[in-house]
Design a protein around this motif. Sequence first.
Motif, PDB file in Angstrom:
ATOM      1  N   THR A   1       0.827  -1.206   0.000  1.00  0.00           N
ATOM      2  CA  THR A   1       0.000   0.000   0.000  1.00  0.00           C
ATOM      3  C   THR A   1       0.863   1.258   0.000  1.00  0.00           C
ATOM      4  O   THR A   1       1.817   1.368   0.764  1.00  0.00           O
ATOM      5  CB  THR A   1      -0.921   0.020   1.226  1.00  0.00           C
ATOM      6  N   GLU A   2       0.521   2.214  -0.879  1.00  0.00           N
ATOM      7  CA  GLU A   2       1.197   3.508  -0.921  1.00  0.00           C
ATOM      8  C   GLU A   2       0.165   4.616  -0.759  1.00  0.00           C
ATOM      9  O   GLU A   2      -0.849   4.625  -1.455  1.00  0.00           O
ATOM     10  CB  GLU A   2       1.956   3.681  -2.232  1.00  0.00           C
TER      11      GLU A   2
ATOM     12  N   PHE B   1      -0.203   8.778  -0.744  1.00  0.00           N
ATOM     13  CA  PHE B   1       0.414  10.060  -1.059  1.00  0.00           C
ATOM     14  C   PHE B   1      -0.636  11.164  -0.957  1.00  0.00           C
ATOM     15  O   PHE B   1      -1.742  11.017  -1.468  1.00  0.00           O
ATOM     16  CB  PHE B   1       0.987  10.068  -2.476  1.00  0.00           C
TER      17      PHE B   1
ATOM     18  N   LYS C   1       0.982  12.689  -5.912  1.00  0.00           N
ATOM     19  CA  LYS C   1       2.118  11.876  -6.349  1.00  0.00           C
ATOM     20  C   LYS C   1       2.450  12.175  -7.801  1.00  0.00           C
ATOM     21  O   LYS C   1       1.554  12.312  -8.643  1.00  0.00           O
ATOM     22  CB  LYS C   1       1.789  10.387  -6.201  1.00  0.00           C
TER      23      LYS C   1
ATOM     24  N   ALA D   1       1.461  -0.247   5.496  1.00  0.00           N
ATOM     25  CA  ALA D   1       1.719   0.454   4.245  1.00  0.00           C
ATOM     26  C   ALA D   1       3.214   0.463   3.980  1.00  0.00           C
ATOM     27  O   ALA D   1       4.027   0.471   4.910  1.00  0.00           O
ATOM     28  CB  ALA D   1       1.182   1.878   4.295  1.00  0.00           C
ATOM     29  N   SER D   2       3.586   0.456   2.701  1.00  0.00           N
ATOM     30  CA  SER D   2       5.006   0.555   2.356  1.00  0.00           C
ATOM     31  C   SER D   2       5.452   2.009   2.372  1.00  0.00           C
ATOM     32  O   SER D   2       6.574   2.320   2.780  1.00  0.00           O
ATOM     33  CB  SER D   2       5.267  -0.068   0.985  1.00  0.00           C
ATOM     34  N   TYR D   3       4.601   2.933   1.918  1.00  0.00           N
ATOM     35  CA  TYR D   3       4.915   4.357   1.922  1.00  0.00           C
ATOM     36  C   TYR D   3       3.699   5.171   2.347  1.00  0.00           C
ATOM     37  O   TYR D   3       2.579   4.911   1.883  1.00  0.00           O
ATOM     38  CB  TYR D   3       5.325   4.847   0.524  1.00  0.00           C
TER      39      TYR D   3
ATOM     40  N   CYS E   1       3.447   9.297   2.268  1.00  0.00           N
ATOM     41  CA  CYS E   1       4.196  10.522   1.953  1.00  0.00           C
ATOM     42  C   CYS E   1       3.242  11.702   1.905  1.00  0.00           C
ATOM     43  O   CYS E   1       2.319  11.732   1.084  1.00  0.00           O
ATOM     44  CB  CYS E   1       4.917  10.376   0.612  1.00  0.00           C
TER      45      CYS E   1
ATOM     46  N   ASP F   1       7.386   9.005  -7.469  1.00  0.00           N
ATOM     47  CA  ASP F   1       7.439   7.548  -7.597  1.00  0.00           C
ATOM     48  C   ASP F   1       8.662   7.036  -6.828  1.00  0.00           C
ATOM     49  O   ASP F   1       9.791   7.450  -7.105  1.00  0.00           O
ATOM     50  CB  ASP F   1       7.554   7.187  -9.075  1.00  0.00           C
ATOM     51  N   PRO F   2       8.496   6.141  -5.879  1.00  0.00           N
ATOM     52  CA  PRO F   2       9.641   5.672  -5.089  1.00  0.00           C
ATOM     53  C   PRO F   2      10.532   4.665  -5.804  1.00  0.00           C
ATOM     54  O   PRO F   2      11.624   4.351  -5.324  1.00  0.00           O
ATOM     55  CB  PRO F   2       8.977   5.022  -3.870  1.00  0.00           C
ATOM     56  N   ASP F   3      10.106   4.178  -6.981  1.00  0.00           N
ATOM     57  CA  ASP F   3      10.855   3.135  -7.670  1.00  0.00           C
ATOM     58  C   ASP F   3      11.629   3.631  -8.891  1.00  0.00           C
ATOM     59  O   ASP F   3      12.492   2.912  -9.397  1.00  0.00           O
ATOM     60  CB  ASP F   3       9.900   2.014  -8.113  1.00  0.00           C
TER      61      ASP F   3
ATOM     62  N   CYS G   1       7.424   6.523   6.392  1.00  0.00           N
ATOM     63  CA  CYS G   1       6.507   7.659   6.495  1.00  0.00           C
ATOM     64  C   CYS G   1       7.337   8.931   6.376  1.00  0.00           C
ATOM     65  O   CYS G   1       8.117   9.256   7.274  1.00  0.00           O
ATOM     66  CB  CYS G   1       5.751   7.617   7.823  1.00  0.00           C
TER      67      CYS G   1
END
Length: 304
Positions: free
Chosen positions: A17-18, A20, A27, A55-57, A59, A68-70, A103
Amino acid sequence: VTLGNISIDSFAGSAGTEVFAGGFVGKTEADVTISFKGYECQTNISLDQKTSRTASYVCLGGVLGGTDPDAAAKSLSFDTVSNSGVISTAYNETQVTSPISRCFIGGIAGFIYGDASFKSCINNAEIGKVLSGTYSASNKWMAFVYGGVAGVVLGGDAEFTSCENKAGITMHHYSNCAVKDGNDSKDGWFTVCTGAGILGAFDNKVTSVSKKLKMTSCVNSGGFKVYRGMAAGVVGFARNAEIVSCSNSGTLSQNTSSNSPHKGGIAGWLMNSEVKNCVAKCDVYAATSGGNGQQAGGILSIAR
């Protein structure tokens, strides 16, 4: 001008889960170039953590939530942008685990992967205001990073010039682990809770060591209340940085009886970096918590 309220009060919790949220943009996707100039953001952003969700992120930012974190953005620039909307959190009444891996919260931008520049940006927004409840705990090795202007910048050249934070920062999270554990994969900003007046954390480790952070004539006057973890007047963690003519007058104070042990008037933890002509006129309160040692300095907490 942006006005109104953004409430993050429910999301399907999972490892992927992300979340933003930003006053202007939530995002951005990869490979974008965006320039913000002259915006005044007054949007209030609230995060409900009364229920434990994975959640993974997460923000959050007064202007931009995150990129985008990737995959890196081409470049993001913020010129003469201000924020006065409050970024707040509601907690459970008792201390509970909050399994959010990362976070990142900033008065202007929460998270940036790629090149970024901030010029003459001002944050007047209280960050981490507690709406209800007591404390929320993060799991070990999970990162909560707050910055008055930006939370986290990764993998690109970054420049902060004549930026200012005037608001208080409160961090009611802890990772319950030491800043250093001898294993570089578990060292740094990504293992502890970190808060700083201008920038929470900068790291070039994900790409080339040639990437650099430069901070010039940045000023913090906002105070701190940090529960465990690390706090600093200007920058929390930075690798390959030059910090020049910056100043801090915000007190790094106690939060509760379990106080943050790692504090620096200008910087928290610097690696391969230099500090020039900086001034800290502030009180620094630090205490050992969770058996994680204690490092406190008028200018710098840890150099490595």
